[in-house]
Design a protein around this motif. Structure first.
Motif, mmCIF file in Angstrom:
data_model
loop_
_atom_site.group_PDB
_atom_site.id
_atom_site.type_symbol
_atom_site.label_atom_id
_atom_site.label_comp_id
_atom_site.label_asym_id
_atom_site.label_seq_id
_atom_site.Cartn_x
_atom_site.Cartn_y
_atom_site.Cartn_z
ATOM 1 N N PRO A 83 39.052 113.359 141.077
ATOM 2 C CA PRO A 83 40.116 114.256 141.284
ATOM 3 C C PRO A 83 41.635 113.700 141.403
ATOM 4 O O PRO A 83 41.752 112.227 141.577
ATOM 5 N N ILE A 84 42.524 114.470 141.259
ATOM 6 C CA ILE A 84 43.855 113.939 141.312
ATOM 7 C C ILE A 84 44.545 114.713 142.388
ATOM 8 O O ILE A 84 44.486 115.958 142.374
ATOM 9 N N ALA A 85 45.695 114.313 142.976
ATOM 10 C CA ALA A 85 46.389 115.005 143.931
ATOM 11 C C ALA A 85 47.759 115.469 143.357
ATOM 12 O O ALA A 85 48.356 114.195 143.060
ATOM 13 N N PHE A 86 48.446 116.745 143.451
ATOM 14 C CA PHE A 86 49.760 116.921 143.223
ATOM 15 C C PHE A 86 50.421 116.991 144.543
ATOM 16 O O PHE A 86 50.219 118.150 144.916
ATOM 17 N N ALA A 87 51.328 116.101 144.732
ATOM 18 C CA ALA A 87 52.026 116.358 146.221
ATOM 19 C C ALA A 87 53.421 115.667 145.843
ATOM 20 O O ALA A 87 53.644 114.692 145.461
ATOM 21 N N LYS A 88 54.260 116.603 146.828
ATOM 22 C CA LYS A 88 55.767 116.040 146.487
ATOM 23 C C LYS A 88 56.371 115.968 145.143
ATOM 24 O O LYS A 88 57.080 114.983 145.043
ATOM 25 N N GLY A 89 55.854 116.517 144.186
ATOM 26 C CA GLY A 89 56.268 116.479 142.787
ATOM 27 C C GLY A 89 55.478 115.280 142.153
ATOM 28 O O GLY A 89 56.191 114.958 140.826
ATOM 29 N N ASN A 90 54.711 114.618 142.499
ATOM 30 C CA ASN A 90 53.902 113.379 142.095
ATOM 31 C C ASN A 90 52.558 113.590 142.001
ATOM 32 O O ASN A 90 51.933 114.138 142.798
ATOM 33 N N PHE A 91 51.987 112.722 141.026
ATOM 34 C CA PHE A 91 50.550 112.781 140.920
ATOM 35 C C PHE A 91 49.918 111.486 141.612
ATOM 36 O O PHE A 91 50.719 110.428 141.595
ATOM 37 N N TYR A 92 48.827 111.750 142.463
ATOM 38 C CA TYR A 92 48.094 110.744 143.114
ATOM 39 C C TYR A 92 46.816 110.653 142.979
ATOM 40 O O TYR A 92 46.121 111.676 142.867
ATOM 41 N N ASN A 93 46.212 109.209 142.628
ATOM 42 C CA ASN A 93 44.756 109.232 142.440
ATOM 43 C C ASN A 93 44.076 109.288 143.782
ATOM 44 O O ASN A 93 44.378 109.004 144.995
ATOM 45 N N LEU A 94 43.033 109.926 143.755
ATOM 46 C CA LEU A 94 41.758 110.179 144.962
ATOM 47 C C LEU A 94 40.636 109.365 144.792
ATOM 48 O O LEU A 94 40.042 109.417 143.202
ATOM 49 N N PRO A 95 39.722 109.018 145.459
ATOM 50 C CA PRO A 95 40.309 108.852 147.044
ATOM 51 C C PRO A 95 40.999 107.696 146.958
ATOM 52 O O PRO A 95 41.733 107.216 145.964
ATOM 53 N N PHE A 96 41.764 107.640 148.363
ATOM 54 C CA PHE A 96 42.858 106.537 148.618
ATOM 55 C C PHE A 96 42.346 105.155 147.945
ATOM 56 O O PHE A 96 41.382 104.696 148.543
ATOM 57 N N PHE A 176 40.326 99.314 148.761
ATOM 58 C CA PHE A 176 41.331 98.129 148.292
ATOM 59 C C PHE A 176 40.873 97.867 146.728
ATOM 60 O O PHE A 176 41.097 96.416 146.605
ATOM 61 N N THR A 177 40.367 98.474 146.009
ATOM 62 C CA THR A 177 40.040 98.328 144.571
ATOM 63 C C THR A 177 40.705 99.310 143.809
ATOM 64 O O THR A 177 40.909 100.629 144.091
ATOM 65 N N PHE A 178 40.906 99.269 142.313
ATOM 66 C CA PHE A 178 41.452 100.388 141.388
ATOM 67 C C PHE A 178 40.319 101.280 140.841
ATOM 68 O O PHE A 178 39.916 101.200 139.852
ATOM 69 N N ASP A 179 39.841 101.948 141.937
ATOM 70 C CA ASP A 179 38.597 102.627 141.340
ATOM 71 C C ASP A 179 38.960 104.218 142.082
ATOM 72 O O ASP A 179 38.952 104.454 143.108
ATOM 73 N N ASN A 180 38.952 105.103 141.055
ATOM 74 C CA ASN A 180 39.002 106.375 141.228
ATOM 75 C C ASN A 180 37.629 107.358 141.355
ATOM 76 O O ASN A 180 37.878 108.692 141.201
ATOM 77 N N ASN A 181 36.594 106.311 141.246
ATOM 78 C CA ASN A 181 35.423 107.521 141.249
ATOM 79 C C ASN A 181 35.187 107.808 142.954
ATOM 80 O O ASN A 181 35.110 107.133 143.823
ATOM 81 N N TYR A 182 35.198 109.026 143.120
ATOM 82 C CA TYR A 182 35.387 109.824 144.322
ATOM 83 C C TYR A 182 34.098 109.388 145.263
ATOM 84 O O TYR A 182 34.191 109.239 146.411
ATOM 85 N N PHE A 183 33.028 109.777 144.572
ATOM 86 C CA PHE A 183 31.708 109.301 145.404
ATOM 87 C C PHE A 183 31.318 108.013 145.208
ATOM 88 O O PHE A 183 31.490 107.199 144.259
ATOM 89 N N ASN A 184 30.961 107.048 146.294
ATOM 90 C CA ASN A 184 30.161 105.729 146.214
ATOM 91 C C ASN A 184 28.704 105.920 145.633
ATOM 92 O O ASN A 184 28.051 104.953 145.557
ATOM 93 N N ASP A 185 28.242 107.120 145.582
ATOM 94 C CA ASP A 185 26.793 107.388 145.425
ATOM 95 C C ASP A 185 26.402 106.674 143.962
ATOM 96 O O ASP A 185 27.246 106.664 142.993
ATOM 97 N N ARG A 186 25.086 106.161 143.908
ATOM 98 C CA ARG A 186 24.811 105.272 142.574
ATOM 99 C C ARG A 186 24.437 106.582 141.663
ATOM 100 O O ARG A 186 24.721 106.160 140.463
ATOM 101 N N TYR A 187 23.884 107.930 141.942
ATOM 102 C CA TYR A 187 23.527 108.754 141.067
ATOM 103 C C TYR A 187 24.733 109.673 141.143
ATOM 104 O O TYR A 187 24.774 110.410 142.152
#
Length: 368
Positions: A83-96, A176-187
């Protein structure tokens, strides 16, 4: 008695229970007050697009047994929730993650990002956070809280973050990686053809009656089966005798758009308070659709009142104390099995619902 089990609710818990009971040569009837099977994972096929009618559902688990179990009923695609967050006029990747931190501060290394968060935690954090606001700032600092958490959370819960209990945010995923996968789950994935495929296969050759409300004819339904499996609201089952448990509700606005691609992502959160909805879902992206049109859904959080659809239990101290009283009554019912999100007054992901239903089945049939 006509049936071994009357199962109230054709959602995932009820459907799994019915399937497993039938496998053990038990007769079942499933009833649901809605006009369809599937509960909140129901998908409506609209012009070739499977629309998640009650919000985005992404199946994810680390449990191989549960993954193998659900794959009996549907093939899954390779969808990854980003997912992506739209906040204060900008797009941000999730999770943090490192993408988010670069978007916020221009930091390029994990050390820089960690330093920035630690600086803010040291200045603004609290040792013993008294509310959600203090808890969130103590976990991730002021910038992330104010831009990406505060207004979204207040919309979702309908009250100020400073008035919400701290336990709602026990932890926040920070990578602290460039990883936009929201879940850590294997499946992870979406069933090809939508979630109805799973429900239809679970309930194959089982009697199902939709638009049938247990409470409108309770005396009749209590006398047609040896046992009841109840997946509705536990407080309603006991006539709200200790008062109503509290939930948050949701409202969905579905829109057909005569364009190929509306937002380029399945889920975009709208964090700012000026947007009354919390997110927009574009359903075709769940199944990599290439239709010439698209369907979007705006999701609006709402105050819950009796009669409205209950989505998120508000698990504060007052509600938990109430629920414990209902739980005692439930344990005294010899011929009623309570299961699922509403009957157990807890938030469940889909894999947890399946695991819970399988556990209840084993207990019911005295299996190890």
């Amino acid at each position: 008695m006509k049936y071994d089990f009357l199962i109230i609710g054709a959602g995932l818990f009820g459907s799994v229970f019915a399937y497993e009971a039938k496998k053990r040569n038990k007769t079942c009837i499933v009833i649901d007050k809605r006009s369809h099977k599937g509960g909140n994972i129901y998908c409506e096929n609209v012009e070739g697009i499977n629309v998640h009618k009650y919000g985005a559902h992404i199946f994810h688990t680390n449990d191989k047994k549960i993954w193998d179990y659900v794959n009996q009923f549907a093939d899954f695609n390779q969808y990854i929730n980003s997912p992506i967050a739209f906040a204060k006029g900008n797009f941000y990747n999730l999770p943090f993650n490192m993408n988010t931190f670069y978007q916020l501060w221009g930091t390029k290394t994990p050390i820089e990002a960690q330093r920035k968060i630690n600086e803010q935690k040291a200045i603004f954090g609290k040792e013993n956070p008294a509310n959600l606001e203090e808890q969130a700032i103590s976990l991730v600092g002021k910038d992330i809280y104010e831009i990406l958490i505060k207004e979204y959370t207040e919309k979702q819960w309908g009250r100020k973050a400073s008035e919400l209990p701290s336990f709602i945010i026990k932890r926040l995923p920070v990578r602290f990686t460039f990883d936009n996968n929201y879940f850590n789950d294997r499946y992870q994935g979406i069933p090809i053809g939508g979630y109805n495929t799973i429900i239809d296969n679970l309930l194959k050759d089982i009697e199902v009656k939709t638009e049938t409300d247990f409470f409108s004819n309770r005396e009749y339904f209590e006398n047609i089966a040896n046992k009841i499996v109840f997946t509705g609201q536990i407080d309603e089952f006991f006539d709200y005798q200790f008062g109503a448990l509290e939930y948050r509700s949701l409202r969905f606005e579905h829109e057909n758009r005569d364009i190929e691609n509306y937002q380029g992502n399945a889920v975009i959160n709208y964090n700012d308070a000026k947007y009354p909805f919390t997110r927009i879902i574009e359903h075709k992206h769940f199944e990599f659709g290439n239709q010439k049109h698209t369907i979007i859904t705006k999701e609006y959080p709402e105050q819950w009142t009796i009669g409205k659809e209950a989505y998120y239990p508000i698990n504060n101290e007052e509600n938990q104390q109430k629920f414990e009283k209902y739980k005692v009554l439930a344990q005294q019912q010899k011929n009623v099995i309570f299961g699922g999100r509403l009957a157990e007054f807890r938030y469940y992901d889909m894999h947890q619902i399946i695991a819970s239903a399988l556990k209840k089945i084993k207990k019911e049939f005295n299996e190890n």
